[in-house]
Design a protein around this motif. Structure first.
Motif, short mmCIF file in Angstrom:
data_model
loop_
_atom_site.label_atom_id
_atom_site.label_comp_id
_atom_site.label_asym_id
_atom_site.label_seq_id
_atom_site.Cartn_x
_atom_site.Cartn_y
_atom_site.Cartn_z
N THR A 77 -1.98 -5.03 -3.61
CA THR A 77 -1.91 -3.79 -2.85
C THR A 77 -0.96 -2.79 -3.50
OG1 THR A 77 -0.29 -4.81 -1.39
CG2 THR A 77 -2.57 -4.75 -0.62
N LEU A 104 0.80 -1.23 0.00
CA LEU A 104 0.00 0.00 0.00
C LEU A 104 0.83 1.28 0.00
CD1 LEU A 104 -3.05 -0.66 2.35
CD2 LEU A 104 -3.01 -0.43 -0.13
N PHE A 105 2.06 1.19 0.50
CA PHE A 105 2.84 2.42 0.59
C PHE A 105 3.86 2.58 -0.54
CE2 PHE A 105 0.74 2.15 4.57
CZ PHE A 105 0.40 3.47 4.82
N SER A 164 -1.95 0.89 -4.86
CA SER A 164 -1.24 2.07 -4.39
C SER A 164 -0.71 2.89 -5.57
CB SER A 164 -0.08 1.62 -3.50
OG SER A 164 0.58 2.73 -2.97
N MET A 218 -4.23 6.03 2.30
CA MET A 218 -3.76 4.67 2.50
C MET A 218 -3.92 4.25 3.96
SD MET A 218 -2.97 3.21 -0.22
CE MET A 218 -3.83 4.00 -1.53
#
Ligand SMILES: Nc1ncnc2c1ncn2[C@@H]1O[C@H](COP(=O)(O)OP(=O)(O)OP(=O)(O)O)[C@@H](O)[C@H]1O
Ligand SMILES: [Mg+2]
Lengths: 314, 251
Positions: free
Chosen positions: B150, B73-74, B154, B171
């Motif tokens: 994910t 996600l990051f 992202s 997020m």
């Protein structure tokens, strides 16, 4: 080589709750011949970058058509991409990569094989006098070196047409002169070069033909010399002490005139006849006179007569 | 094939840049090891199990899924930096496959996640965890699908919002309920019925159950194929969407 008809683009920008439509490009017709350096001259926000980004397939036009190097922009953007190079205004190198890595990758993204990509990288590194820094990270380069890498990235695949968005902005005079030489070299190699600039001298000295853009529209097109010739007459520039400019402008209201910080410019039919009259008028109003010069119109004067504003004020 | 070639070009570049930056490798390994050493000892009593091995069987799969979700996600932050540097625009004027621009990056994320997972698994072996190799490989497949999904999400969101300031809260807001409702850190066995009901709608909860079943040695459990299937479908959807964002005009 490039032909556009009625190219348009508007953006919707939000400011808080208000939605505002910005008509960035409002119907651009262009013709650029093979092997010339074509320049887009215009102030900030004129729509130069937006036009270039449309021609480089990065944004879709709202209307209009274009053919670039024989490929239709709307019907076949993939083919356009294969035939052009594009160098963005803001640069395109990654801090932690070296120039050589960037060049090899860029060549390979165009489908060029590894060995060939390495050879080409070597060649353009030499051509742009970057060999010395080729294996250093991009973040260690000076502004001028980095800009040369950008340009090298745009031409590594030897495109027919290359778009350079403000190739010399931020460079010192010497680096700018070098960059001009490099751009001329690209033309000598057979490329058609399309640059944007807001430097008058650059448009004048470097470009074979220019279009002057303002507010999303082209206001004049032609060779720099031809455009200047269109403005009949001469320009008389009167240099003055700063505090006398207003008084001088008042004394000379019968002339077509522009005031600047420490001078006024007058557009006259025949300078030789006008100068004595101007001197007399200033003398009568007891305005202290610094210098007086007579010259042929510049591109700024062209811009001024077409838009009523000066490019220099920006 | 062009897609494969382009993907490997982007992947190689991204890998090269990742390995050039040892800080990331250190952080990537250090964090999970801390979890394993400092958090895991609390587990045996909390989970009311008899041995360390049993506790790790529950905790390690949860930790791995957690890393896969968060790691993915990051990733968008890196992409925003690339957008700002003009690297993405530079790629987009070339004829490179837009899907490859995404896949090359997401595959790097998958590879670095699997590398982390291997380190953690090896460490857990030291603490008496035992897992059958084919099951472990299937569990890694699950992790790969999660992180593919994910990270693609992202990247897609990063291309839409184009700024770190918007990406970070977004997020976090997604990750928090996902985390709480998946039984990742503790199984939801003891949760009240309504909470379990909500968790059933959380795809990651299925992924965690599947991964736990694999670590337990319960290959035949329906949780396994259901988890894998749900993650595969979501991964494909996320990749398709994010690749379209790469193709669309960005500024
Ligand atoms: N993505 C966007 N969203 C909203 N407005 C935009 C966008 N891109 C450009 N504009 C607006 O369109 C107009 C033209 O911008 P453009 O970047 O083409 O100008 P330019 O001639 O390249 O100027 P400069 O010399 O400063 O680079 C400007 O008013 C700008 O604010
Ligand atoms: Mg611009």
């Amino acid at each position: 080589m490039i032909e556009t008809r009625g190219l348009r683009k508007s953006f919707i920008s939000r400011q808080g709750r208000d939605k505002k439509t910005v008509e960035a490009v409002r119907g651009v017709d262009l013709e650029v011949a093979e092997g010339e350096i074509f320049g887009f001259l215009g102030p900030n926000g004129a729509g130069k970058t937006t036009t270039l980004r449309m021609l480089a397939t990065l944004i879709e036009p709202d209307g209009g058509t274009a053919t670039i190097a024989g490929a239709d922009l709307l019907a076949d953007p993939g083919e356009v991409r294969r035939r052009i190079g594009y160098v963005a205004q803001g640069g395109s190198t990654w801090d932690d990569s070296t120039a050589r890595e960037e060049l090899v990758l860029q060549a390979r993204l165009y489908g060029i094989g590894k060995a060939d990509a390495l050879r080409r990288a070597e060649r353009v590194l030499e051509g742009f006098q970057l060999s010395e820094y080729a294996d250093r990270k991009c973040k260690t380069y000076s502004g001028g070196q980095r800009r040369r890498v950008d340009i090298a990235l745009g031409i590594i695949h030897e495109p027919k047409v290359v778009f350079l968005d403000e190739p010399t902005t931020g460079l010192d005079p010497q680096s700018r002169a070098h960059m001009w030489d490099e751009i001329r070299r690209l033309r000598a190699e057979g490329m058609t070069v399309f640059i944007t600039t807001h430097y008058l001298d650059e448009a004048d000295a470097l470009c074979d033909r220019i279009s002057i853009m303002d507010n999303g529209e082209i206001v004049a097109s032609g060779t720099p010399a031809g455009l200047k010739r269109e403005i009949s007459g001469d320009v008389v520039r009167v240099g003055l002490p700063v505090d006398a400019v207003a008084a001088a402008a008042q004394a000379l209201t019968s002339y077509k005139l522009e005031t600047y910080e420490d001078n006024v410019r007058l557009y006259v039919e025949d300078g030789a006849v006008a100068i004595p009259q101007i001197l007399r008028a200033l003398d009568a109003a007891s305005v202290p006179l610094g210098t007086i010069e007579l010259h042929r119109p510049s591109l700024d004067d062209v811009f001024l007569t077409k838009t009523g504003r000066s490019l220099r004020e920006n | 094939m062009k897609l494969l070639r382009d993907t490997s070009l982007i992947f190689n570049r991204q890998m090269q840049l990742l390995l050039r930056n040892p800080v990331w490798i250190f952080v990537g390994v250090f964090q999970p090891v801390m979890y394993l050493l400092l958090f895991a000892p609390l587990l045996k009593p909390a989970l009311q199990v008899n041995s360390n091995a049993e506790a790790y069987e529950i905790f390690v799969p949860g930790l791995l899924v957690l890393l896969a979700i968060f790691g993915g996600l990051f990733q968008g932050f890196g992409l925003i930096a690339e957008l700002r540097a003009g690297v993405i625009e530079r790629s987009r004027v070339t004829p490179v496959s837009r899907l490859a621009l995404l896949l090359g990056r997401s595959l790097r994320d998958v590879v670095s996640l699997i590398a982390q997972a291997v380190i953690i698994t090896l460490l857990a072996l030291v603490f008496d965890l035992r897992v059958f190799l084919p099951n472990l490989l299937l569990a890694y497949l699950m992790l790969a699908l999660i992180s593919l999904m994910t990270s693609a999400v992202s990247y897609g969101v990063a291309l839409v919002v184009k700024s770190e300031d918007a990406l970070a809260p977004l997020m976090n807001t997604v990750a928090q309920p996902v985390l709480l409702l998946s039984g990742i850190l503790l199984p939801l066995t003891f949760a009240p019925g309504w909470l379990q009901g909500i968790a059933d709608w959380n795809p990651f909860s299925w992924a965690v159950n599947g991964t736990r079943a694999l670590f337990r040695g319960d290959l035949g459990s329906a949780d396994v194929w259901q988890g894998l299937l749900i993650m595969a479908v979501l991964a494909v959807a996320a990749v398709a969407w994010a690749a379209r964002e790469f193709a669309r005009s960005v500024r």
